[in-house]
Design a protein around this motif. Structure first.
Motif, short mmCIF file in Angstrom:
data_model
loop_
_atom_site.label_atom_id
_atom_site.label_comp_id
_atom_site.label_asym_id
_atom_site.label_seq_id
_atom_site.Cartn_x
_atom_site.Cartn_y
_atom_site.Cartn_z
N ASN A 268 0.79 -1.23 0.00
CA ASN A 268 0.00 0.00 0.00
C ASN A 268 0.83 1.28 0.00
N TYR A 269 2.02 1.23 -0.59
CA TYR A 269 2.82 2.43 -0.77
C TYR A 269 2.68 2.91 -2.22
N THR A 270 2.73 4.21 -2.42
CA THR A 270 2.73 4.80 -3.75
C THR A 270 4.17 4.96 -4.21
N CYS A 271 4.47 4.54 -5.42
CA CYS A 271 5.86 4.53 -5.91
C CYS A 271 5.99 5.27 -7.23
N THR A 272 7.16 5.83 -7.44
CA THR A 272 7.57 6.36 -8.73
C THR A 272 8.97 5.81 -9.00
N ALA A 273 9.17 5.26 -10.20
CA ALA A 273 10.45 4.64 -10.54
C ALA A 273 11.13 5.41 -11.66
N VAL A 274 12.45 5.61 -11.53
CA VAL A 274 13.26 6.23 -12.58
C VAL A 274 14.49 5.36 -12.80
N GLU A 275 15.14 5.55 -13.96
CA GLU A 275 16.24 4.66 -14.33
C GLU A 275 17.58 5.37 -14.46
N ASP A 276 17.65 6.66 -14.12
CA ASP A 276 18.93 7.37 -14.23
C ASP A 276 19.07 8.37 -13.09
#
Length: 219
Positions: free
Chosen positions: A25-33
């Motif tokens: 139940n956590y909100t996530c944002t993923a980036v690759e650099d």
């Protein structure tokens, strides 16, 4: 729930972490650099950063150093394929709150995140830990000794926090390394002694007692 920024260039690992956090139940944002990670971290919208070291454009170490130099206090857990002590020390000294090597178990990562975030479902975190004239500010990483104040490095802070949570208790070097820095104990290492000496210069030598053949104790 706090929002988590995941900076990881291996998409399989990133998706694995993101899936686990969303299930919790956590909100996530993923980036690759690294450049994208730095930009988003500066927004102040995240309560936790999961930071890989081997990122393109900017390394995780560079991202961490820039954030801390700008005064960003968002908790950072470093992920790396390197298990060298030198990298661990560098990451902690650069301001990382925790350090995990790959491969890792997601359950352990989740537990460490919850510990750092003081999950909203739990009690409000204690802002300071005190013993006698010593008072450790958990947010600013400063120690107050009577009317005096001293800034602490990440490693000094972790070590003093362990002492303050166990006042009067004899703590072996193995216990201090395990609890303060989550590292394996090397009998040949003098890292604890080095940082005990550093702490003594900031809080007073008499407050950290050497117990011959056993370890150290906060008096």
């Amino acid at each position: 729930m706090s929002r988590i920024l995941i900076a990881e260039d291996d998409r399989r690992i990133s998706e694995f972490i993101e899936k686990g956090f969303r299930a919790a139940n956590y909100t996530c944002t993923a980036v690759e650099d690294g450049a994208s990670a730095l930009l988003l971290a500066r927004s102040g919208e995240f309560g936790m950063i999961i930071l890989d070291i081997g990122l393109p454009t900017l390394s995780g170490f560079e991202v961490l150093e820039r954030l801390r130099s700008e005064g960003c206090k968002t908790p950072v857990i470093v992920l790396t394929a390197s298990d060298s002590v030198a990298d661990t020390v560098y990451g902690l000294e650069s301001g990382a709150n925790d350090y995990m090597t790959k491969p890792f178990q997601f359950a352990e990562l989740l537990a460490r995140v919850r510990l750092r975030l003081h999950d909203d479902a739990g009690p409000a975190p204690v802002a300071t830990i005190s013993h006698g004239e010593l008072s450790l500010d958990l947010r600013s990483r400063r120690v107050h000794v009577g009317a005096d104040t001293a800034d602490l490095t990440a490693r000094e802070f972790s070590l003093l926090e362990v002492f303050l949570r166990h006042p009067g208790q004899i703590l072996s070097r193995e216990q201090l390394i395990s609890h303060a820095w989550d590292m394996d104990f090397d009998p040949a290492s003098n890292v604890v002694d080095v940082y005990v000496r550093a702490l003594r210069t900031k809080i007073g030598a008499r407050r950290l007692e050497t117990v011959r053949g056993a370890g150290y104790r906060l008096t």
